[in-house]
Design a protein around this motif. Structure first.
Motif, PDB file in Angstrom:
ATOM      1  N   SER A  34       0.725  -1.047  -0.090  1.00 58.64           N
ATOM      2  CA  SER A  34       0.041   0.074  -0.390  1.00 58.64           C
ATOM      3  C   SER A  34       0.929   0.854  -0.016  1.00 58.64           C
ATOM      4  O   SER A  34       2.232   1.110   0.431  1.00 58.64           O
ATOM      5  CB  SER A  34      -1.152  -0.173   1.668  1.00 58.64           C
ATOM      6  N   HIS A  35       0.060   2.289  -0.329  1.00 60.15           N
ATOM      7  CA  HIS A  35       0.557   3.611  -0.471  1.00 60.15           C
ATOM      8  C   HIS A  35       1.527   3.692   0.736  1.00 60.15           C
ATOM      9  O   HIS A  35       0.370   4.380   1.356  1.00 60.15           O
ATOM     10  CB  HIS A  35      -0.110   4.655  -1.185  1.00 60.15           C
ATOM     11  N   ASP A  36       2.229   4.278   1.280  1.00 59.69           N
ATOM     12  CA  ASP A  36       2.399   5.497   2.384  1.00 59.69           C
ATOM     13  C   ASP A  36       2.931   6.151   2.240  1.00 59.69           C
ATOM     14  O   ASP A  36       4.206   6.943   2.450  1.00 59.69           O
ATOM     15  CB  ASP A  36       3.990   4.569   3.022  1.00 59.69           C
ATOM     16  N   PHE A  37       1.953   7.385   2.510  1.00 59.41           N
ATOM     17  CA  PHE A  37       1.870   8.702   2.485  1.00 59.41           C
ATOM     18  C   PHE A  37       2.260   9.485   2.935  1.00 59.41           C
ATOM     19  O   PHE A  37       3.513  10.800   2.288  1.00 59.41           O
ATOM     20  CB  PHE A  37       0.293   9.478   2.398  1.00 59.41           C
ATOM     21  N   GLU A  38       2.592   9.154   4.578  1.00 63.62           N
ATOM     22  CA  GLU A  38       3.769   9.646   5.701  1.00 63.62           C
ATOM     23  C   GLU A  38       5.281  10.209   4.580  1.00 63.62           C
ATOM     24  O   GLU A  38       6.362  10.692   5.064  1.00 63.62           O
ATOM     25  CB  GLU A  38       3.901  10.020   6.912  1.00 63.62           C
ATOM     26  N   HIS A  39       5.645   8.472   4.281  1.00 62.34           N
ATOM     27  CA  HIS A  39       6.864   8.407   4.007  1.00 62.34           C
ATOM     28  C   HIS A  39       7.183   8.598   2.100  1.00 62.34           C
ATOM     29  O   HIS A  39       8.265   8.690   1.613  1.00 62.34           O
ATOM     30  CB  HIS A  39       7.779   7.312   3.946  1.00 62.34           C
ATOM     31  N   THR A  41       5.571  10.786  -0.234  1.00 62.02           N
ATOM     32  CA  THR A  41       4.644  12.322  -0.509  1.00 62.02           C
ATOM     33  C   THR A  41       5.310  13.098   0.372  1.00 62.02           C
ATOM     34  O   THR A  41       5.731  13.273   1.608  1.00 62.02           O
ATOM     35  CB  THR A  41       3.177  12.576   0.065  1.00 62.02           C
ATOM     36  N   ALA A  42       6.361  13.803  -0.851  1.00 66.78           N
ATOM     37  CA  ALA A  42       6.405  15.170  -0.089  1.00 66.78           C
ATOM     38  C   ALA A  42       5.779  17.070   0.238  1.00 66.78           C
ATOM     39  O   ALA A  42       5.153  16.972  -1.252  1.00 66.78           O
ATOM     40  CB  ALA A  42       7.727  15.235  -1.044  1.00 66.78           C
ATOM     41  N   VAL A  43       5.404  16.755   1.098  1.00 68.12           N
ATOM     42  CA  VAL A  43       4.690  18.162   0.994  1.00 68.12           C
ATOM     43  C   VAL A  43       5.343  19.108   1.802  1.00 68.12           C
ATOM     44  O   VAL A  43       5.929  19.640   2.771  1.00 68.12           O
ATOM     45  CB  VAL A  43       3.537  17.903   2.523  1.00 68.12           C
ATOM     46  N   GLU A  44       5.871  20.974   0.811  1.00 72.25           N
ATOM     47  CA  GLU A  44       6.700  21.696   1.379  1.00 72.25           C
ATOM     48  C   GLU A  44       5.795  22.607   1.741  1.00 72.25           C
ATOM     49  O   GLU A  44       5.594  23.536   0.674  1.00 72.25           O
ATOM     50  CB  GLU A  44       7.834  22.126   0.216  1.00 72.25           C
ATOM     51  N   ALA A  45       6.235  23.327   2.824  1.00 70.47           N
ATOM     52  CA  ALA A  45       6.163  24.817   3.729  1.00 70.47           C
ATOM     53  C   ALA A  45       6.306  25.820   3.184  1.00 70.47           C
ATOM     54  O   ALA A  45       7.885  25.849   2.349  1.00 70.47           O
ATOM     55  CB  ALA A  45       5.853  24.330   5.284  1.00 70.47           C
ATOM     56  N   LYS A  46       5.696  26.518   2.419  1.00 74.63           N
ATOM     57  CA  LYS A  46       5.870  27.943   1.359  1.00 74.63           C
ATOM     58  C   LYS A  46       5.003  29.111   2.272  1.00 74.63           C
ATOM     59  O   LYS A  46       3.842  28.697   2.995  1.00 74.63           O
ATOM     60  CB  LYS A  46       4.979  28.183  -0.141  1.00 74.63           C
ATOM     61  N   PRO A  47       5.798  30.405   2.379  1.00 74.75           N
ATOM     62  CA  PRO A  47       4.630  31.166   3.034  1.00 74.75           C
ATOM     63  C   PRO A  47       4.136  31.061   2.586  1.00 74.75           C
ATOM     64  O   PRO A  47       3.727  31.524   1.030  1.00 74.75           O
ATOM     65  CB  PRO A  47       6.085  32.111   2.425  1.00 74.75           C
ATOM     66  N   ILE A  48       2.795  31.724   3.608  1.00 72.22           N
ATOM     67  CA  ILE A  48       1.881  32.543   2.751  1.00 72.22           C
ATOM     68  C   ILE A  48       1.605  33.679   1.968  1.00 72.22           C
ATOM     69  O   ILE A  48       2.911  34.772   2.831  1.00 72.22           O
ATOM     70  CB  ILE A  48       0.851  32.869   4.137  1.00 72.22           C
ATOM     71  N   THR A  49       0.909  33.311   1.193  1.00 71.10           N
ATOM     72  CA  THR A  49       1.090  34.186  -0.526  1.00 71.10           C
ATOM     73  C   THR A  49      -0.502  35.000  -0.512  1.00 71.10           C
ATOM     74  O   THR A  49      -1.611  33.952  -0.184  1.00 71.10           O
ATOM     75  CB  THR A  49       1.970  34.576  -1.221  1.00 71.10           C
ATOM     76  N   GLY A  50      -0.761  36.275  -0.125  1.00 72.50           N
ATOM     77  CA  GLY A  50      -1.730  36.609  -0.889  1.00 72.50           C
ATOM     78  C   GLY A  50      -2.497  38.670   0.049  1.00 72.50           C
ATOM     79  O   GLY A  50      -1.673  39.208  -0.121  1.00 72.50           O
ATOM     80  N   SER A  51      -3.618  38.553  -0.657  1.00 74.06           N
ATOM     81  CA  SER A  51      -3.894  39.859   0.174  1.00 74.06           C
ATOM     82  C   SER A  51      -5.309  40.313   0.901  1.00 74.06           C
ATOM     83  O   SER A  51      -5.674  38.694   0.802  1.00 74.06           O
ATOM     84  CB  SER A  51      -4.175  40.914  -1.171  1.00 74.06           C
ATOM     85  N   GLU A  52      -5.876  41.097   1.443  1.00 77.96           N
ATOM     86  CA  GLU A  52      -7.061  41.389   2.026  1.00 77.96           C
ATOM     87  C   GLU A  52      -8.074  41.498   1.280  1.00 77.96           C
ATOM     88  O   GLU A  52      -9.115  41.981   2.035  1.00 77.96           O
ATOM     89  CB  GLU A  52      -6.704  42.603   3.170  1.00 77.96           C
ATOM     90  N   LYS A  76      -4.328  14.882  -8.500  1.00 78.59           N
ATOM     91  CA  LYS A  76      -4.220  16.462  -9.068  1.00 78.59           C
ATOM     92  C   LYS A  76      -3.895  16.874  -7.679  1.00 78.59           C
ATOM     93  O   LYS A  76      -2.318  17.494  -8.088  1.00 78.59           O
ATOM     94  CB  LYS A  76      -4.706  16.828  -9.226  1.00 78.59           C
ATOM     95  N   ARG A  77      -3.500  16.761  -6.350  1.00 82.95           N
ATOM     96  CA  ARG A  77      -3.586  17.184  -4.795  1.00 82.95           C
ATOM     97  C   ARG A  77      -2.277  16.871  -4.436  1.00 82.95           C
ATOM     98  O   ARG A  77      -1.283  17.195  -4.020  1.00 82.95           O
ATOM     99  CB  ARG A  77      -4.604  17.107  -4.265  1.00 82.95           C
ATOM    100  N   VAL A  78      -2.009  15.657  -4.814  1.00 85.64           N
ATOM    101  CA  VAL A  78      -0.908  14.658  -4.332  1.00 85.64           C
ATOM    102  C   VAL A  78      -0.267  14.111  -5.230  1.00 85.64           C
ATOM    103  O   VAL A  78      -1.182  12.916  -6.140  1.00 85.64           O
ATOM    104  CB  VAL A  78      -1.570  13.817  -3.341  1.00 85.64           C
ATOM    105  N   GLN A  79       0.944  14.105  -5.118  1.00 90.32           N
ATOM    106  CA  GLN A  79       2.021  13.528  -6.314  1.00 90.32           C
ATOM    107  C   GLN A  79       2.893  13.254  -5.692  1.00 90.32           C
ATOM    108  O   GLN A  79       3.389  12.997  -5.008  1.00 90.32           O
ATOM    109  CB  GLN A  79       2.296  14.715  -6.869  1.00 90.32           C
ATOM    110  N   ARG A  80       3.463  12.088  -6.530  1.00 93.89           N
ATOM    111  CA  ARG A  80       4.853  10.944  -4.989  1.00 93.89           C
ATOM    112  C   ARG A  80       5.912  11.713  -5.387  1.00 93.89           C
ATOM    113  O   ARG A  80       6.095  12.057  -6.256  1.00 93.89           O
ATOM    114  CB  ARG A  80       4.615   9.086  -6.594  1.00 93.89           C
ATOM    115  N   ILE A  81       6.918  11.438  -5.023  1.00 91.20           N
ATOM    116  CA  ILE A  81       8.113  12.113  -4.617  1.00 91.20           C
ATOM    117  C   ILE A  81       9.333  11.369  -5.889  1.00 91.20           C
ATOM    118  O   ILE A  81       8.824  10.035  -6.249  1.00 91.20           O
ATOM    119  CB  ILE A  81       9.153  11.768  -3.491  1.00 91.20           C
ATOM    120  N   GLN A  82       9.536  11.885  -6.696  1.00 89.56           N
ATOM    121  CA  GLN A  82      10.768  11.859  -7.290  1.00 89.56           C
ATOM    122  C   GLN A  82      11.590  11.391  -7.597  1.00 89.56           C
ATOM    123  O   GLN A  82      11.923  12.286  -7.153  1.00 89.56           O
ATOM    124  CB  GLN A  82      10.215  12.584  -9.402  1.00 89.56           C
ATOM    125  N   ASP A  83      12.378   9.652  -8.144  1.00 87.03           N
ATOM    126  CA  ASP A  83      13.414   9.723  -6.829  1.00 87.03           C
ATOM    127  C   ASP A  83      14.478   9.946  -8.528  1.00 87.03           C
ATOM    128  O   ASP A  83      14.297   9.322  -9.695  1.00 87.03           O
ATOM    129  CB  ASP A  83      13.331   7.849  -7.362  1.00 87.03           C
TER     130      ASP A  83
END
Length: 86
Positions: A34-39, A41-52, A76-83
């Motif tokens: 089975s797919h092990d999401f935590e290991h 899948t890479a989820v990179e945190a980026k600074p919040i951008t936008g306006s009010e 489309k939302r979750v992509q595997r890490i490319q080795d």
């Protein structure tokens, strides 16, 4: 005449049930495949951008979904890490 010859037949029932349960569990769960999401899948945190800036307002709607949501498009939302180690 010995009556111990039939004891193996009584032991086959629980052993067979345990084997069948284990086999079905492994077949349907595929825990080793089975797919092990935590290991994987890479989820990179980026600074919040936008306006009010206010872009719109919805009041008193009866809609149960938001237009353009991507709830069903999880590929489309979750992509595997490319080795890239070749």
């Amino acid at each position: 005449m010995s009556h111990d010859g039939g004891m193996w037949l009584l032991a086959i029932g629980p052993a067979g049930a345990a084997g069948l349960y284990w086999g079905l569990y492994r077949y349907y769960r595929n825990t080793d495949k089975s797919h092990d999401f935590e290991h994987e899948t890479a989820v990179e945190a980026k600074p919040i951008t936008g306006s009010e800036k206010k872009v719109g307002e919805v009041k008193g709607t009866q809609e149960t979904r938001i237009d353009g949501d991507n709830v069903a498009a999880y590929r489309k939302r979750v992509q595997r890490i490319q080795d890239n180690t070749s």
